[in-house]
Design a protein around this motif. Sequence first.
Motif, PDB file in Angstrom:
ATOM      1  N   GLU A  17       0.857  -1.183   0.000  1.00 44.12           N
ATOM      2  CA  GLU A  17       0.000   0.000   0.000  1.00 44.12           C
ATOM      3  C   GLU A  17       0.889   1.227   0.000  1.00 44.12           C
ATOM      4  OE1 GLU A  17      -3.369   2.503   2.439  1.00 44.12           O
ATOM      5  OE2 GLU A  17      -2.372   0.853   3.444  1.00 44.12           O
ATOM      6  N   PHE A  68      -2.688   0.470  -4.220  1.00 44.07           N
ATOM      7  CA  PHE A  68      -2.308  -0.881  -3.810  1.00 44.07           C
ATOM      8  C   PHE A  68      -1.713  -1.617  -4.995  1.00 44.07           C
ATOM      9  CE2 PHE A  68      -5.671   0.386  -0.962  1.00 44.07           C
ATOM     10  CZ  PHE A  68      -5.243  -0.069   0.271  1.00 44.07           C
ATOM     11  N   LEU A  89      -8.901  -7.181  -0.179  1.00 45.29           N
ATOM     12  CA  LEU A  89      -7.459  -7.335  -0.300  1.00 45.29           C
ATOM     13  C   LEU A  89      -7.023  -8.774  -0.042  1.00 45.29           C
ATOM     14  CD1 LEU A  89      -6.297  -4.024   1.403  1.00 45.29           C
ATOM     15  CD2 LEU A  89      -6.170  -4.598  -1.036  1.00 45.29           C
TER      16      LEU A  89
END
Length: 97
Positions: A17, A68, A89
């Motif tokens: 991230e 991301f 995620l």
Amino acid sequence: MAKFGELIGVEKPVLIEFCANSNAAQNKINTLSSVAATLGKNAKVIKINVNENKALIDALDVQKTPTFMIYKKGEMQWRQTGLQDHKTLIGLVLNYV
């Protein structure tokens, strides 16, 4: 940049991230902590501050935060800009385990 290559050049997936310092940073940290705890040794989870890594941000053309990325064996597999929840995620990373 060499250090970044070492981070992403591993066999297991690496979720990164790219973020900036903000009041929302704690929420992001909690999300990443949850992702990391769930994935355990199956993946690496890394947070990179865009304000402290300008050369890398320029090289990867990160325009907005959060961005991301998922890498595996040194190659980018997935990239998305914008908030993501921990379940999303985790599901994405598990596609590359």
